[in-house]
Design an enzyme around this catalytic site. Structure first.
Site, mmCIF file in Angstrom:
data_model
loop_
_atom_site.group_PDB
_atom_site.id
_atom_site.type_symbol
_atom_site.label_atom_id
_atom_site.label_comp_id
_atom_site.label_asym_id
_atom_site.label_seq_id
_atom_site.Cartn_x
_atom_site.Cartn_y
_atom_site.Cartn_z
ATOM 1 N N GLY A 115 2.633 10.199 2.768
ATOM 2 C CA GLY A 115 2.650 11.050 3.958
ATOM 3 C C GLY A 115 1.684 10.739 5.072
ATOM 4 O O GLY A 115 1.688 11.436 6.096
ATOM 5 N N GLU B 143 1.718 7.722 -3.283
ATOM 6 C CA GLU B 143 3.071 7.232 -3.019
ATOM 7 C C GLU B 143 3.266 6.857 -1.548
ATOM 8 O O GLU B 143 4.140 7.403 -0.876
ATOM 9 C CB GLU B 143 4.085 8.312 -3.404
ATOM 10 C CG GLU B 143 3.969 8.788 -4.826
ATOM 11 C CD GLU B 143 5.064 9.779 -5.214
ATOM 12 O OE1 GLU B 143 5.569 10.508 -4.330
ATOM 13 O OE2 GLU B 143 5.425 9.801 -6.394
ATOM 14 N N PRO B 144 2.460 5.942 -1.010
ATOM 15 C CA PRO B 144 2.636 5.612 0.403
ATOM 16 C C PRO B 144 3.945 4.886 0.662
ATOM 17 O O PRO B 144 4.327 3.980 -0.083
ATOM 18 C CB PRO B 144 1.449 4.687 0.697
ATOM 19 C CG PRO B 144 1.052 4.132 -0.623
ATOM 20 C CD PRO B 144 1.404 5.139 -1.660
ATOM 21 N N GLY B 145 4.621 5.285 1.700
ATOM 22 C CA GLY B 145 5.862 4.624 2.113
ATOM 23 C C GLY B 145 5.696 4.057 3.502
ATOM 24 O O GLY B 145 5.335 2.888 3.698
ATOM 25 N N ARG B 146 5.876 4.922 4.495
ATOM 26 C CA ARG B 146 5.774 4.472 5.890
ATOM 27 C C ARG B 146 4.457 3.776 6.183
ATOM 28 O O ARG B 146 4.426 2.761 6.888
ATOM 29 C CB ARG B 146 5.830 5.681 6.838
ATOM 30 C CG ARG B 146 7.123 6.393 6.895
ATOM 31 C CD ARG B 146 6.904 7.672 7.688
ATOM 32 N NE ARG B 146 8.053 8.539 7.581
ATOM 33 C CZ ARG B 146 8.869 8.843 8.581
ATOM 34 N NH1 ARG B 146 8.651 8.369 9.778
ATOM 35 N NH2 ARG B 146 9.888 9.662 8.406
ATOM 36 N N ARG C 163 15.754 7.069 13.733
ATOM 37 C CA ARG C 163 14.755 8.118 13.978
ATOM 38 C C ARG C 163 14.853 8.786 15.350
ATOM 39 O O ARG C 163 14.811 10.013 15.429
ATOM 40 C CB ARG C 163 13.332 7.574 13.766
ATOM 41 C CG ARG C 163 13.045 7.167 12.333
ATOM 42 C CD ARG C 163 11.614 6.662 12.169
ATOM 43 N NE ARG C 163 10.627 7.681 12.410
ATOM 44 C CZ ARG C 163 9.839 7.731 13.462
ATOM 45 N NH1 ARG C 163 9.889 6.804 14.391
ATOM 46 N NH2 ARG C 163 8.976 8.701 13.614
ATOM 47 N N TYR D 17 15.728 12.841 14.954
ATOM 48 C CA TYR D 17 14.788 13.931 15.236
ATOM 49 C C TYR D 17 13.884 13.613 16.423
ATOM 50 O O TYR D 17 12.706 13.932 16.420
ATOM 51 C CB TYR D 17 13.980 14.358 13.994
ATOM 52 C CG TYR D 17 13.417 13.279 13.094
ATOM 53 C CD1 TYR D 17 12.186 12.704 13.347
ATOM 54 C CD2 TYR D 17 14.099 12.866 11.965
ATOM 55 C CE1 TYR D 17 11.657 11.742 12.505
ATOM 56 C CE2 TYR D 17 13.581 11.906 11.107
ATOM 57 C CZ TYR D 17 12.356 11.342 11.386
ATOM 58 O OH TYR D 17 11.830 10.386 10.540
ATOM 59 N N CYS E 248 29.236 5.021 20.628
ATOM 60 C CA CYS E 248 29.903 6.041 21.457
ATOM 61 C C CYS E 248 29.443 7.445 21.111
ATOM 62 O O CYS E 248 30.229 8.306 20.701
ATOM 63 C CB CYS E 248 31.419 5.920 21.312
ATOM 64 S SG CYS E 248 32.010 4.354 21.910
ATOM 65 N N GLU E 249 28.173 7.672 21.215
ATOM 66 C CA GLU E 249 27.559 8.986 21.024
ATOM 67 C C GLU E 249 26.426 9.063 22.031
ATOM 68 O O GLU E 249 25.644 8.114 22.138
ATOM 69 C CB GLU E 249 26.918 9.110 19.630
ATOM 70 C CG GLU E 249 27.832 8.939 18.458
ATOM 71 C CD GLU E 249 28.583 10.215 18.129
ATOM 72 O OE1 GLU E 249 28.224 11.287 18.664
ATOM 73 O OE2 GLU E 249 29.535 10.123 17.341
#
Ligand SMILES: Cc1ncc(COP(=O)(O)O)c(C=O)c1O
Length: 431
Positions: free
Chosen positions: A303, A340-343, A379, A383, A409-410
């Site tokens: 996190g 538990e590092p991810g990013r 991303r 959000y 096409c959005e």
């Protein structure tokens, strides 16, 4: 055009090699899904500068490591000019990674954990590129997984399953059976999850080593989509039901409770949030031990915040800040600390390299249209997340304000809004 810190986001319950792209070793659209091609890249080398120290955690590391603007105005990665890499990569867009940065991110965690019994579990969901996974495995990392396919990938690259944690609120029976068989640490997320773990252990007649996922109910002060440790979250057990879990586990010799786990969320920027959660977790752990258990693992999840906006004012907690919130408890209680590092292991090492397709205006707004899109980097659309955008070559055109958009096409398909950039001129901006 360069999207900095283009961490791959999205569903991690996918086939192990889906969506993994890197300029060095990457998925090939012409090959069967997941097949990779090795590219040997020759690039203009920037003058060697001393390697930056990994204590510069929340700031661009500087010349020589990761992505930076060279004195000549070009973007570099690990001393290679990004444009030189681009010229040797036949497809666009592609993800490009700094091996040095990943190494130094890992070393920052390792240094922070000195003197503690610990497991660094790389949260593979952050990026399941198997070259990156292999690199981290070779550095000594364990793995944190959320699907059976991620577990298969982790085993394939050689992670030690006993230093691997299987999380998730919807684990399937076959996934649990594989995890039990390999001796992976498994988080108990709910009553039904407990039943499935129990069934898997009985079917294989092997012990399941488990941790209880607790909700500390501490607000991580992040976007609600990446907040996971509140009482309202879909993850973790009902804390009011803790005693039920303890009683059920006591009845099941094949289900061994060896620790507790929590994960508050991602992109957390305040160290006191980790501290508050750590105190709660240590109290829960001691309460469980008072029931006759002897827990070995305190898992505090991942996190750590990321400097997505490249703002030198940002003071993001470092691995040392994080670990120091629990260091005394871990020492006193003789625990093994799991993180538990991810990013924070990979995001600062990566960029999505795009090519400009064209520039247009609707009279009110200017657009730079690139070949990358929400399908390569979700991303911003998902959000409203900020991704830093740079040009890869110097450009003396006057700056204007642009939305940087893809071809999907959005109207949700944008990579950045209201960015002040020099007007791309053909090929100058091809980056
Ligand atoms: C249980 C768990 N652990 C670790 C992580 C990694 O978090 P981060 O990438 O923010 O470090 C996540 C991310 O969602 C997670 O759900």
């Amino acid at each position: 055009m360069l999207m900095k810190q283009g961490m791959q986001a999205g569903c991690s319950r996918s086939a192990p090699m889906l969506n993994s792209k890197t300029g060095i070793m990457r998925a090939c659209r012409r090959c069967p899904q997941g097949a990779r091609r090795q590219l040997t890249v020759q690039a203009t080398a920037a003058p060697e500068k001393p390697a930056p120290a990994y204590h510069q955690w929340y700031q661009p590391a500087g010349k020589g490591e990761s992505f930076y603007t060279g004195d000549d105005g070009y973007q570099y990665v690990d001393n290679m000019r990004v444009d030189d890499v681009r010229q040797q990569v036949p497809e666009s867009p592609f993800y490009l990674y700094s091996k040095r940065r990943i190494t130094n991110n890992y070393m920052a965690y390792k240094k922070a954990l000195e003197g503690l019994d610990s497991i660094i579990g790389y949260a593979v969901k952050a990026n399941n590129n198997m070259v990156i996974m292999k690199h981290l495995q070779q550095l000594g990392s364990g793995a944190v997984l959320v699907s059976g396919n991620e577990l298969k990938a982790a085993l394939a690259v050689g992670f030690d399953p006993t230093r691997t944690i299987f999380n998730g609120n919807g684990k399937l029976p076959w996934e649990l059976e594989l995890a039990v068989d390999k001796g992976v640490l498994i988080n108990i997320d709910s009553e039904f999850d407990f039943d499935n773990i129990k069934a898997a252990a009985k079917k294989l007649n092997k012990p399941a080593k488990t941790l209880l996922r607790i909700n500390p109910d501490v607000d991580p002060e992040v976007h609600s989509y990446v907040s996971t440790g509140l009482a309202s979250s879909k993850f973790g057990i009902r804390n009011s039901h803790l005693q039920w879990f303890l009683d059920e586990i006591k009845k099941e010799p094949l289900v061994q409770l060896v620790g507790v786990h929590s994960h508050l969320g991602s992109t957390i920027k305040k160290v006191n949030i980790f501290r508050d959660a750590a105190i709660i977790m240590c109290n829960v752990l001691q309460r469980i031990n008072s029931e006759g258990f002897q827990l070995q693992y305190l898992n505090i999840g991942g996190g750590l915040g990321i400097d997505y906006d490249h703002n030198p004012e940002n003071k993001i907690p470092t691995p040392t800040d994080l670990i120091d919130t629990v260091r005394p408890y871990v020492k006193d209680l003789g625990l093994t600390l799991v993180i538990e590092p991810g990013r924070s292991m990979v995001a600062s090492s990566s960029a999505l390299v795009n090519t400009v397709t064209g520039v247009k205006t609707n009279g009110n707004k200017n657009f730079i249209v690139v070949d990358g899109s929400m399908s390569a980097l979700i991303r911003p659309s998902l959000y409203d997340a900020y991704q830093h955008i740079d040009l890869t070559a110097p450009n003396s055109n006057p700056p204007q304000v642009f939305d940087v958009v893809g071809p999907v096409c959005e109207s949700a398909d944008f990579l950045g809004k209201d960015r002040t950039l020099p007007t791309p001129s053909e090929y100058r901006l091809e980056v």
